[in-house]
Scaffold this motif. Structure first.
Motif, PDB file in Angstrom:
ATOM      1  N   ASP A 421       0.826  -1.213   0.000  1.00  0.00           N
ATOM      2  CA  ASP A 421       0.000   0.000   0.000  1.00  0.00           C
ATOM      3  C   ASP A 421       0.860   1.263   0.000  1.00  0.00           C
ATOM      4  O   ASP A 421       0.639   2.189   0.782  1.00  0.00           O
ATOM      5  CB  ASP A 421      -0.953  -0.006   1.206  1.00  0.00           C
ATOM      6  N   GLY A 422       1.850   1.288  -0.874  1.00  0.00           N
ATOM      7  CA  GLY A 422       2.623   2.512  -1.076  1.00  0.00           C
ATOM      8  C   GLY A 422       3.753   2.733  -0.097  1.00  0.00           C
ATOM      9  O   GLY A 422       4.461   3.733  -0.188  1.00  0.00           O
ATOM     10  N   SER A 423       3.984   1.813   0.854  1.00  0.00           N
ATOM     11  CA  SER A 423       5.079   1.991   1.802  1.00  0.00           C
ATOM     12  C   SER A 423       6.105   0.882   1.605  1.00  0.00           C
ATOM     13  O   SER A 423       5.755  -0.302   1.632  1.00  0.00           O
ATOM     14  CB  SER A 423       4.540   1.959   3.239  1.00  0.00           C
ATOM     15  N   GLY A 424       7.353   1.270   1.406  1.00  0.00           N
ATOM     16  CA  GLY A 424       8.422   0.283   1.263  1.00  0.00           C
ATOM     17  C   GLY A 424       9.265   0.521   0.033  1.00  0.00           C
ATOM     18  O   GLY A 424       9.015   1.449  -0.735  1.00  0.00           O
ATOM     19  N   GLY A 425      10.315  -0.298  -0.137  1.00  0.00           N
ATOM     20  CA  GLY A 425      11.209  -0.178  -1.277  1.00  0.00           C
ATOM     21  C   GLY A 425      10.559  -0.707  -2.549  1.00  0.00           C
ATOM     22  O   GLY A 425       9.491  -1.318  -2.514  1.00  0.00           O
ATOM     23  N   ARG A 426      11.219  -0.458  -3.688  1.00  0.00           N
ATOM     24  CA  ARG A 426      10.629  -0.854  -4.968  1.00  0.00           C
ATOM     25  C   ARG A 426      11.528  -1.789  -5.750  1.00  0.00           C
ATOM     26  O   ARG A 426      11.355  -1.991  -6.940  1.00  0.00           O
ATOM     27  CB  ARG A 426      10.328   0.396  -5.787  1.00  0.00           C
ATOM     28  N   LYS A 427      12.516  -2.384  -5.046  1.00  0.00           N
ATOM     29  CA  LYS A 427      13.438  -3.294  -5.730  1.00  0.00           C
ATOM     30  C   LYS A 427      12.712  -4.575  -6.154  1.00  0.00           C
ATOM     31  O   LYS A 427      12.874  -5.060  -7.261  1.00  0.00           O
ATOM     32  CB  LYS A 427      14.600  -3.630  -4.799  1.00  0.00           C
ATOM     33  N   GLY A 428      11.890  -5.114  -5.244  1.00  0.00           N
ATOM     34  CA  GLY A 428      11.141  -6.338  -5.544  1.00  0.00           C
ATOM     35  C   GLY A 428       9.698  -6.027  -5.896  1.00  0.00           C
ATOM     36  O   GLY A 428       9.291  -4.868  -5.922  1.00  0.00           O
ATOM     37  N   PRO A 429       8.899  -7.070  -6.173  1.00  0.00           N
ATOM     38  CA  PRO A 429       7.490  -6.856  -6.544  1.00  0.00           C
ATOM     39  C   PRO A 429       6.691  -6.214  -5.411  1.00  0.00           C
ATOM     40  O   PRO A 429       6.997  -6.401  -4.230  1.00  0.00           O
ATOM     41  CB  PRO A 429       6.979  -8.273  -6.822  1.00  0.00           C
ATOM     42  N   ASP A 430       5.666  -5.443  -5.793  1.00  0.00           N
ATOM     43  CA  ASP A 430       4.721  -4.871  -4.837  1.00  0.00           C
ATOM     44  C   ASP A 430       3.896  -6.004  -4.232  1.00  0.00           C
ATOM     45  O   ASP A 430       3.342  -6.839  -4.960  1.00  0.00           O
ATOM     46  CB  ASP A 430       3.816  -3.882  -5.585  1.00  0.00           C
ATOM     47  N   LEU A 431       3.820  -6.051  -2.901  1.00  0.00           N
ATOM     48  CA  LEU A 431       3.137  -7.163  -2.240  1.00  0.00           C
ATOM     49  C   LEU A 431       1.762  -6.771  -1.703  1.00  0.00           C
ATOM     50  O   LEU A 431       1.177  -7.501  -0.901  1.00  0.00           O
ATOM     51  CB  LEU A 431       4.013  -7.707  -1.101  1.00  0.00           C
ATOM     52  N   SER A 432       1.221  -5.630  -2.160  1.00  0.00           N
ATOM     53  CA  SER A 432      -0.070  -5.173  -1.648  1.00  0.00           C
ATOM     54  C   SER A 432      -1.150  -6.234  -1.830  1.00  0.00           C
ATOM     55  O   SER A 432      -2.043  -6.374  -1.004  1.00  0.00           O
ATOM     56  CB  SER A 432      -0.496  -3.885  -2.367  1.00  0.00           C
ATOM     57  N   HIS A 433      -1.080  -6.972  -2.932  1.00  0.00           N
ATOM     58  CA  HIS A 433      -2.112  -7.976  -3.223  1.00  0.00           C
ATOM     59  C   HIS A 433      -1.478  -9.324  -3.516  1.00  0.00           C
ATOM     60  O   HIS A 433      -1.963 -10.078  -4.364  1.00  0.00           O
ATOM     61  CB  HIS A 433      -2.955  -7.516  -4.414  1.00  0.00           C
ATOM     62  N   VAL A 434      -0.407  -9.652  -2.806  1.00  0.00           N
ATOM     63  CA  VAL A 434       0.342 -10.864  -3.137  1.00  0.00           C
ATOM     64  C   VAL A 434      -0.513 -12.120  -2.948  1.00  0.00           C
ATOM     65  O   VAL A 434      -0.373 -13.104  -3.686  1.00  0.00           O
ATOM     66  CB  VAL A 434       1.645 -10.947  -2.305  1.00  0.00           C
ATOM     67  N   ALA A 435      -1.448 -12.084  -1.995  1.00  0.00           N
ATOM     68  CA  ALA A 435      -2.243 -13.279  -1.723  1.00  0.00           C
ATOM     69  C   ALA A 435      -3.239 -13.575  -2.842  1.00  0.00           C
ATOM     70  O   ALA A 435      -3.809 -14.666  -2.887  1.00  0.00           O
ATOM     71  CB  ALA A 435      -2.968 -13.132  -0.392  1.00  0.00           C
ATOM     72  N   SER A 436      -3.444 -12.616  -3.733  1.00  0.00           N
ATOM     73  CA  SER A 436      -4.308 -12.909  -4.870  1.00  0.00           C
ATOM     74  C   SER A 436      -3.536 -13.656  -5.958  1.00  0.00           C
ATOM     75  O   SER A 436      -4.133 -14.195  -6.886  1.00  0.00           O
ATOM     76  CB  SER A 436      -4.895 -11.614  -5.441  1.00  0.00           C
ATOM     77  N   ARG A 437      -2.222 -13.675  -5.835  1.00  0.00           N
ATOM     78  CA  ARG A 437      -1.404 -14.388  -6.823  1.00  0.00           C
ATOM     79  C   ARG A 437      -0.887 -15.710  -6.271  1.00  0.00           C
ATOM     80  O   ARG A 437      -0.718 -16.676  -6.995  1.00  0.00           O
ATOM     81  CB  ARG A 437      -0.180 -13.547  -7.230  1.00  0.00           C
ATOM     82  N   LEU A 438      -0.542 -15.738  -4.956  1.00  0.00           N
ATOM     83  CA  LEU A 438       0.118 -16.905  -4.362  1.00  0.00           C
ATOM     84  C   LEU A 438      -0.670 -17.374  -3.145  1.00  0.00           C
ATOM     85  O   LEU A 438      -1.277 -16.564  -2.429  1.00  0.00           O
ATOM     86  CB  LEU A 438       1.543 -16.544  -3.924  1.00  0.00           C
ATOM     87  N   THR A 439      -0.647 -18.720  -2.899  1.00  0.00           N
ATOM     88  CA  THR A 439      -1.251 -19.239  -1.670  1.00  0.00           C
ATOM     89  C   THR A 439      -0.284 -19.006  -0.517  1.00  0.00           C
ATOM     90  O   THR A 439       0.898 -18.663  -0.724  1.00  0.00           O
ATOM     91  CB  THR A 439      -1.505 -20.748  -1.792  1.00  0.00           C
ATOM     92  N   ARG A 440      -0.777 -19.221   0.706  1.00  0.00           N
ATOM     93  CA  ARG A 440       0.059 -19.014   1.880  1.00  0.00           C
ATOM     94  C   ARG A 440       1.296 -19.911   1.842  1.00  0.00           C
ATOM     95  O   ARG A 440       2.404 -19.479   2.186  1.00  0.00           O
ATOM     96  CB  ARG A 440      -0.775 -19.310   3.126  1.00  0.00           C
ATOM     97  N   ASP A 441       1.133 -21.160   1.387  1.00  0.00           N
ATOM     98  CA  ASP A 441       2.281 -22.072   1.302  1.00  0.00           C
ATOM     99  C   ASP A 441       3.288 -21.601   0.260  1.00  0.00           C
ATOM    100  O   ASP A 441       4.503 -21.676   0.459  1.00  0.00           O
ATOM    101  CB  ASP A 441       1.809 -23.482   0.966  1.00  0.00           C
ATOM    102  N   GLN A 442       2.763 -21.126  -0.847  1.00  0.00           N
ATOM    103  CA  GLN A 442       3.673 -20.637  -1.902  1.00  0.00           C
ATOM    104  C   GLN A 442       4.457 -19.423  -1.414  1.00  0.00           C
ATOM    105  O   GLN A 442       5.645 -19.278  -1.696  1.00  0.00           O
ATOM    106  CB  GLN A 442       2.872 -20.267  -3.158  1.00  0.00           C
ATOM    107  N   ILE A 443       3.768 -18.561  -0.661  1.00  0.00           N
ATOM    108  CA  ILE A 443       4.452 -17.381  -0.111  1.00  0.00           C
ATOM    109  C   ILE A 443       5.582 -17.826   0.812  1.00  0.00           C
ATOM    110  O   ILE A 443       6.726 -17.351   0.720  1.00  0.00           O
ATOM    111  CB  ILE A 443       3.457 -16.479   0.656  1.00  0.00           C
ATOM    112  N   GLY A 444       5.262 -18.789   1.697  1.00  0.00           N
ATOM    113  CA  GLY A 444       6.269 -19.289   2.635  1.00  0.00           C
ATOM    114  C   GLY A 444       7.464 -19.885   1.902  1.00  0.00           C
ATOM    115  O   GLY A 444       8.625 -19.648   2.264  1.00  0.00           O
TER     116      GLY A 444
END
Lengths: 477, 165
Positions: A421-444
């Motif tokens: 949500d607009g806070s943090g670095g921009r080197k890696g992907p934006d994680l604002s909606h990461v759970a819509s792309r990956l399951t909890r296990d995949q994130i881990g």
């Protein structure tokens, strides 16, 4: 009234007498006066004459740099233990010091810009073609010297940016084939950046390069006068080396004297630019210094001055495997290409409307460098090390697992490279909606194993932490 | 003056000018290139007591890396990251240059995340110095070290670059 007039006339006669005596004794008629009134193409009377002012403007700003540079050298102490303090003194305490340093700083930027504008005009007008190839070659060397002055000049600030710029310069020099190690040693004048480094850069900046610039300006101006100012190009009138000089001589027989018919435009633009530089210096002042150079303070965020930001960005965005070629090869290619321009295209059409490749050769590098400069200003590849925090809207209402996970997101440096949500670095992907792309296990699994430029955190996170962090990120739908 | 004498005189003039240039040029060249012929620093210098470095932690230290000039000021110092791996033994320490192996900027240790981050182009290294991400071509540069009588000594070295390893 008549007495005043008499005195005025007598004074004018006396000044005129001294001037003509000096002119005669110094033989100015054949040198300075002849150069000033040398004939130039009549077309320069027309508004197109405004395109022919940038060389003079560059020279005017160079004189500004020499004058202010001498002034600064009267106070600046080129030793690592004093340089920074002496610059602080110039900027804060010395009478008009901030203005003089400001003029030198904005003058440096103006030099870089004007040299490039001048070259672009000469290139698009085809003025580098026969018989003016050597004008272009000496001009290319002057561009090199200008960039070298800009680089060595910003090092003399001897703040953290300057110190790390020396290290980066040495590391780049070290990449050169065969002589890389020697070059790096010579850049820092020893095994490491230290007492000997700054004095060498100082001598290079105030003696070595300026001496070369004076010599090159001499050659450049000599050639401008001897080979004549090029006439504005006309589509369909190509340069033919066999007949060009005869046609040019005929054209000059109908020419106008440079002084004052053309020179007034040079003076007008030069004066306008110098006024802008002085106003900027008076209003904005000298550029602020960063923290003093200190190799033991590793919390640094080194950046070059704005004209080198594009190159700084280039080194971040290219694939690492191409670096060996890009760091040494690209600048080398750029300058070899510059030097080859008049040798490859000495004749033919001069007008830009008949040289589409020439337009592309100007436009593409400018657009690319502008884009790289914007990237350099934003530097999205740099991890953010300070001010780690998440907005309340992100952390509100998290459960017992996700709440410590949000804390870990900050402490484990996830925030340094990832935005939520607009806070943090921009080197890696934006994680604002990461759970819509990956399951909890995949994130881990992604956090534990890393990949795609991301470090693996399995070694530094406990299973519990990893689980909490995954639980937090799984809330980001 | 005959033609052959002219030729002789011009050669003499060129030779004398060249001799002057060499007479001045060689000493000044030697003076300026002297750093190339100096042996790189290679002494062991004291960093601190072994007990200053808790096992499992990575700390910033600074040493003098060459005999400094009197006016070197703060630049006489060089910073190093010291990682204490084991309580003792040959794997006891890892000593890293702070310079990123990409272009030399100072890497920053993130104690919680256990990674080094570079502020220039985003290089990332693990605690053991291996590359974790970004443009760096090789692991962090390591320094030689010895422990003598409970004191950690580190070997001096010139500014490292990817070529000299």
């Amino acid at each position: 009234m008549s007495i005043v007039r008499e005195v005025w006339r007598a004074t004018a006669r006396w000044v005129g007498g001294v001037a003509s005596w000096l002119g005669e004794r110094l033989e100015l008629e054949d040198s300075v006066v002849a150069v000033l009134v040398h004939p130039v193409p009549r077309e320069l009377e027309r508004p197109i004459g405004w395109f022919y002012v940038f060389g003079s403007a560059t020279l005017a700003v160079f004189v500004v740099q020499v004058v202010t540079g001498v002034g600064l050298a009267m106070t600046y102490v080129p030793a690592p233990n004093s340089a920074y303090d002496s610059l602080q003194f110039i900027s804060r305490d010395a009478t008009l010091g901030a203005v003089v340093r400001g003029i030198h700083y904005f003058g440096a930027g103006a030099m870089v810009v004007l040299v490039l504008v001048h070259m672009t005009q000469v290139f698009l007008f085809g003025a580098f073609k026969f018989p003016r190839e050597a004008n272009w070659l000496s001009g290319s060397l002057l561009l090199l010297a200008t960039l070298a002055m800009a680089f060595t000049g910003q090092l003399l600030r001897w703040d953290q940016d300057a110190f790390w710029a020396v290290v980066v310069a040495a590391e780049q020099a070290a990449r050169a084939p065969v002589i890389g190690g020697w070059l790096a040693t010579l850049v820092v004048a020893g095994a490491n950046v230290g007492g000997a480094t700054l004095t060498r850069f100082y001598a290079t900046h105030v003696f070595l390069i300026p001496a070369a610039v004076f010599g090159l300006i001499g050659i450049h101006l000599y050639l401008v006068v001897k080979r004549g100012i090029s006439e504005p190009p006309v589509p369909g009138e190509p340069v033919d080396p066999a007949s060009y000089r005869r046609r040019y001589r005929e054209m000059l027989s109908r020419g106008i004297p440079f002084w004052p018919d053309a020179a007034w435009r040079d003076a007008a633009i030069s004066a306008a630019i110098v006024v802008v530089i002085v106003v900027l210096a008076a209003v904005i002042g000298a550029p602020p210094l960063g923290k003093p150079a200190d190799p033991t303070v590793v919390v640094a965020d080194p950046r070059p001055d704005w004209y080198f930001l594009g190159y700084f960005a280039l080194l971040a965005v290219i694939p690492p495997a191409t670096e060996a070629v890009v760091i040494i090869g690209l600048p080398l290619f750029a300058f070899v290409f510059l030097f080859l321009v008049p040798i490859i295209w000495p004749d033919g059409e001069r007008h830009w409307s008949r040289r589409p490749v020439a337009i592309a050769a100007v436009a593409l590098p400018f657009i690319a460098y502008a884009a790289l400069t914007v990237a350099g200003i934003e530097s999205p590849w740099v991890p953010r090390l300070q001010g780690a925090a998440l907005p309340a809207s992100v952390t509100a209402g998290l459960d017992a697992r996700a709440s410590p996970g949000a804390q870990l997101f900050l402490t484990e440096s996830c925030w340094a490279c990832h935005q939520i949500d607009g806070s943090g670095g921009r080197k890696g992907p934006d994680l604002s909606h990461v759970a819509s792309r990956l399951t909890r296990d995949q994130i881990g699994a992604r956090i534990a194993n890393g990949g795609g430029g991301m470090p693996a955190f399995a070694g530094s996170l406990s299973a519990q932490d990893l689980d909490d962090l995954s639980a937090f990120l799984a809330t980001r739908r | 003056v005959t033609e052959s004498r002219r030729r002789f005189l011009s050669r003499v003039t060129v030779a004398l000018t060249g001799a002057m240039a060499a007479l001045i040029g060689l000493p000044i060249l030697g003076y300026l290139l002297a750093p190339l012929f100096r042996a790189p620093p290679n002494d062991l210098v004291r960093v601190g007591a072994v007990t200053d470095f808790p096992v499992g932690e990575t700390k910033l230290v600074s040493i003098q890396d060459q005999s400094p000039l009197p006016w070197a000021g703060q630049t006489a110092q060089t910073a190093l990251w010291v990682r204490r791996r084991d309580a003792e033994g040959p794997q006891m320490f890892q000593v890293f240059n702070v310079n990123c192996t990409h272009l030399g900027c100072p890497v920053n240790w993130q104690a919680d995340a256990k990674i080094f981050l570079c502020p220039c182009h985003g290089g990332v290294f693990y605690a053991d110095g291996t590359v974790a991400g970004g443009p760096p071509p090789r692991p962090l540069y390591e320094r030689g070290w010895v422990v003598q009588g409970g004191t950690l000594l580190v070997r001096q070295a010139p500014l490292p670059n990817p070529k000299q390893g």
